[in-house]
Scaffold this active site. Structure first.
Site, short mmCIF file in Angstrom:
data_model
loop_
_atom_site.label_atom_id
_atom_site.label_comp_id
_atom_site.label_asym_id
_atom_site.label_seq_id
_atom_site.Cartn_x
_atom_site.Cartn_y
_atom_site.Cartn_z
N LYS A 186 -3.33 -2.73 -4.39
CA LYS A 186 -2.09 -2.21 -4.33
C LYS A 186 -2.01 -1.89 -5.66
O LYS A 186 -1.33 -2.66 -6.64
CB LYS A 186 -0.86 -3.27 -3.92
CG LYS A 186 0.48 -2.74 -3.80
CD LYS A 186 1.45 -3.68 -3.19
CE LYS A 186 2.93 -3.15 -3.08
NZ LYS A 186 3.18 -2.31 -4.03
N GLU A 229 -0.99 -4.28 -8.67
CA GLU A 229 0.17 -5.32 -8.40
C GLU A 229 -0.34 -6.29 -7.44
O GLU A 229 0.44 -7.49 -7.34
CB GLU A 229 1.46 -4.59 -7.64
CG GLU A 229 2.16 -4.05 -8.42
CD GLU A 229 3.21 -3.34 -7.52
OE1 GLU A 229 4.31 -3.96 -7.82
OE2 GLU A 229 2.97 -2.52 -6.66
P1 ATP Z 1 9.54 -1.64 -0.17
O1 ATP Z 1 10.73 -0.61 0.58
O2 ATP Z 1 8.88 -2.09 0.76
O3 ATP Z 1 10.13 -2.44 -1.31
P2 ATP Z 1 8.36 -0.05 -2.13
O4 ATP Z 1 8.50 1.29 -2.38
O5 ATP Z 1 9.38 -0.96 -2.87
O6 ATP Z 1 8.74 -0.60 -0.64
P3 ATP Z 1 6.53 -1.79 -2.40
O7 ATP Z 1 7.05 -2.93 -1.92
O8 ATP Z 1 5.99 -1.90 -3.95
O9 ATP Z 1 7.05 -0.50 -2.28
O10 ATP Z 1 5.19 -1.63 -1.55
C1 ATP Z 1 4.75 -0.66 -0.67
C2 ATP Z 1 4.26 0.49 -1.75
O11 ATP Z 1 2.94 0.29 -2.29
C3 ATP Z 1 3.93 1.94 -0.79
O12 ATP Z 1 5.21 2.41 -0.69
C4 ATP Z 1 2.97 2.56 -1.79
O13 ATP Z 1 3.72 3.46 -2.68
C5 ATP Z 1 2.16 1.64 -2.66
N1 ATP Z 1 1.00 1.36 -2.47
C6 ATP Z 1 -0.30 1.07 -3.43
N2 ATP Z 1 -1.19 0.88 -2.97
C7 ATP Z 1 -1.12 0.97 -1.49
C8 ATP Z 1 -1.96 0.99 -0.64
N3 ATP Z 1 -3.24 0.51 -0.93
N4 ATP Z 1 -1.70 0.88 0.70
C9 ATP Z 1 -0.24 1.23 1.02
N5 ATP Z 1 0.31 1.44 -0.12
C10 ATP Z 1 0.09 1.33 -1.37
#
Ligand code: ATP
Length: 653
Positions: free
Chosen positions: A301, A458
């Site tokens: 991630k 992360e």
């Molecule tokens: P949320 O609304 O779920 O809190 P967020 O934008 O805060 O979403 P995160 O919780 O950090 O994001 O996790 C999802 C994000 O991780 C995705 O939107 C993408 O930007 C990021 N990401 C990084 N690596 C990957 C991966 N391998 N597959 C999918 N998403 C990834």
């Protein structure tokens, strides 16, 4: 009263075939919806309005839908209203012979400017009645107001608003002002609108031999009609997910009928999709409980910014038309000229057009290392000049949603991944596929998680690999994608994205600036920002200064009537809901004073964050995309201490 505007609230809201739909018809509909709390009833009321529009003036369906959603164009175009309150007060004041101070006082008495504006209109005497407003004219005028830019635009905007306002009758002024403020506040979610559209077209088919027939519903057995509506709703909702543009969808619906939608409105390069999102998990164990017996894959991630890359093309890719959209469907193309110029290296010759889901991450090209998100956030946000770019990025591609005109969202992830690797090249430090491993034991996942953290990520994204559950769920926070962040391993799980609605003057070391902030989560059902915590830690001095400058652009006179907070948390200054901050906390607890998720876990208590601290600004989230009241309730309930309590026998003593 001879000077009062004359109208008949029912007669004037009616119109005949071919006539423009009066704005009053829509305002009346919204008024009834506002007074209704049952979702199904709201859907029915709106669908009745849509039925009349489809049968009498189908060309007004598009502006009607836009006005109901408070949208002026497809969401990804980013054309928004949200006129400063002072300008609106000025417009209302000039039309009704009052000073801004008087209008402000009236707004405070009524609880909102829109109501004060309606009252002022209904008691106002006018010499000549302006011609009645029509739905299409209001939509066009609002679009014009939003598009006005530059120095001289303020007065032009106020002038345009005045010309609309003086023509308002009854509740029209209330909804006009709310539209201009950027929030309609009738509790109508887009999913309910799509449902209403389905119900309307099932009852009043717009295309085919029974076009415009108003009594289909009456003739059909109830069961049959119910399944017809369900079929229509499913078709409309999936089509809208893949092609979120009413300007393309409605003509097909009106001319060819619902069943023709999938054939005509498809995933198209250039039209951004709402991304699939993941559910948080708190440990490797939970992954195995959720995915029991299923095959899954783990990916690193990456901590950067989501980038949905669209490359259109007919015989060959048209790189000059390529677009990069944010998590939020904002057009980020001008932020990434460097990524655009590298695109030809990514696509093999077999690719004519494609849509890719990626994460763009700050990258140290000398030491070949991923850099933290904070570095990426220093990059220029718009109109970057490629030669001036200091922060380099590597784009990690993790999904392929469309290839050569074929939408892949319904294909299993294993197939999408196979095609991705067959048709695209990796270029180290510029384009890389997300590091992945198909793990089958807890030890393997744990091992891969540790590797991801060593690799400056992360944590992991854990995804279903095969079968129906591994398709790409557009716009969904899906249980088929789980996120496992290193921080989840202790603490509450996910971080929280909250909206800053107020601030408190600082004391001591922070005297003369903001010392703390009031943050809220968003409840889409109630269309409310509900207070979640007071926040005063996690900032450097520099942060405090930059954040204050940013927030001051959103200062408002007082709290909006859709801010829900306890008097004990009354802020010294208030902000329009605009800025989203990411926070972490020690845990979540029930609170008699905070209002987040009130009624979801406890009838009278809300939920608040204990020991919240600031992490970063979420530029890529709109306030409506902040952590929702439902998510807060879910996070509260999934804390071990709360779960354990719930299973303890209740002691009546
Ligand atoms: P949320 O609304 O779920 O809190 P967020 O934008 O805060 O979403 P995160 O919780 O950090 O994001 O996790 C999802 C994000 O991780 C995705 O939107 C993408 O930007 C990021 N990401 C990084 N690596 C990957 C991966 N391998 N597959 C999918 N998403 C990834």
């Amino acid at each position: 009263n001879p000077g009062k505007p004359k109208y008949h609230p029912v007669k004037d809201a009616c119109w005949s075939k071919g006539q423009k739909v009066p704005y009053l018809a829509l305002a009346k509909t919204l008024e009834i919806i506002e007074a209704t709390s049952a979702r199904l009833k709201m859907v029915e009321i709106l669908s009745n309005y849509f039925r009349s529009v489809i049968a009498l003036t189908p060309e007004d369906l598009l502006p009607s839908i836009y006005l109901c959603l408070n949208q002026l164009a497809p969401a990804y175009v980013g054309l928004e209203l949200g006129i400063a309150e002072t300008y609106l007060m000025k417009a209302v004041g000039q039309c009704t012979g009052r000073s801004v101070a008087q209008v402000r006082a009236a707004a405070q008495r009524c609880g909102e400017l829109a109501l004060a504006a309606q009252q002022a209109r209904t008691t106002q005497r006018t010499m000549f009645a302006a011609p009645p407003l029509a739905v299409r004219a209001v939509h066009a005028a609002l679009k014009e107001v939003a598009a006005m830019t530059g120095h001289a635009s303020v007065n032009k905007k106020i002038g345009k608003i005045q010309s609309l306002y003086v023509a308002c009758r009854h509740s029209e002024s209330k909804f006009l002002i709310r539209s201009l403020e950027g929030k309609l506040r009738v509790g109508l979610a887009e999913q309910s609108l799509l449902q209403a559209l389905a119900l309307a077209v099932a009852s009043t088919p717009p295309a085919g031999p029974r076009a415009g027939c108003l009594d289909v519903a009456k003739e059909m057995p109830a069961d049959e009609f119910k399944s017809l509506v369900e079929e229509h709703a499913a078709l409309i909702k999936t089509t809208y997910c893949e092609c979120p543009n009413y300007e393309l969808l409605l003509p097909v619906l009106l001319q060819h009928g619902v069943r023709a939608l999938p054939q005509h409105c498809r995933l198209t390069p250039g039209i951004p999709l709402k991304p699939m999102l993941a559910h948080p998990t708190k440990g490797v164990h939970e992954i195995f409980t959720r995915f029991e017996g299923e095959r899954f894959t783990c990916e690193w991630k990456y901590d950067g910014e989501r980038a949905q890359i669209h490359v259109p093309g007919d015989q060959a890719p048209s790189y000059s038309d390529a677009r990069i959209f944010s998590r939020n469907q904002e057009n980020n193309t001008s932020k990434y000229p460097d990524v655009l110029s590298r695109l030809p290296a990514l696509l093999k010759d077999s690719v004519r057009n494609c849509v890719l889901d990626c994460e763009s991450v700050a990258y140290d090209t000398v030491n070949k290392k991923i850099l933290p998100f904070q570095i990426l956030s220093t990059r220029k946000r718009k109109d970057a000049d490629e030669a001036q770019i200091k922060v380099q990025v590597c784009v990690f591609v993790f999904d392929l949603l469309l290839l050569n005109g074929r939408a892949l969202v319904r294909e299993p992830l294993a197939e999408r991944r196979k095609l991705l690797r067959e048709h695209f090249n990796e270029c180290p430090g510029e384009w890389q596929f997300a590091e992945s491993r198909d793990c089958s034991t807890m030890e393997e996942v744990q091992q891969f998680l540790e590797e991801s953290i060593k690799g400056s990520c992360e944590g992991l994204m854990v995804k279903m690999l095969h079968g129906d559950n591994s398709k790409y769920d557009i716009a969904r926070r899906s249980h088929n994608w789980l996120k496992l962040k290193k921080d989840y391993l202790e603490g509450v799980g996910d971080s929280i994205d909250a909206v800053v609605i107020g601030a408190y003057h600082g004391r001591g070391k922070r005297a003369g600036r903001y010392g703390g902030f009031l943050l809220a989560c968003y409840d889409a059902e109630a269309e409310q920002y509900q207070s979640l915590c007071k926040l005063g830690t996690g900032f450097s001095d520099q942060d405090l200064e930059t954040l204050a400058t940013e927030l001051d652009k959103h200062l408002i006179d007082g709290p909006r009537n859709y801010y829900s907070y306890d008097a004990s948390h009354t802020a010294d200054v208030w902000f329009a809901a605009a800025r989203v901050w990411e926070l972490r906390c020690a845990d979540l607890s029930l609170s008699p004073a905070h209002r987040a998720a009130i009624g979801l876990v406890d009838p009278d208590k809300g939920i608040s964050l204990r020991f919240p601290r600031f992490i970063r600004v979420r530029e890529d989230k709109t306030p409506e995309e902040a952590t929702s009241a439902q998510q807060i309730a879910h996070m509260y309930l999934s804390q071990d201490q709360v779960k354990n309590q719930a299973t303890k026998p209740v002691n009546d003593d």
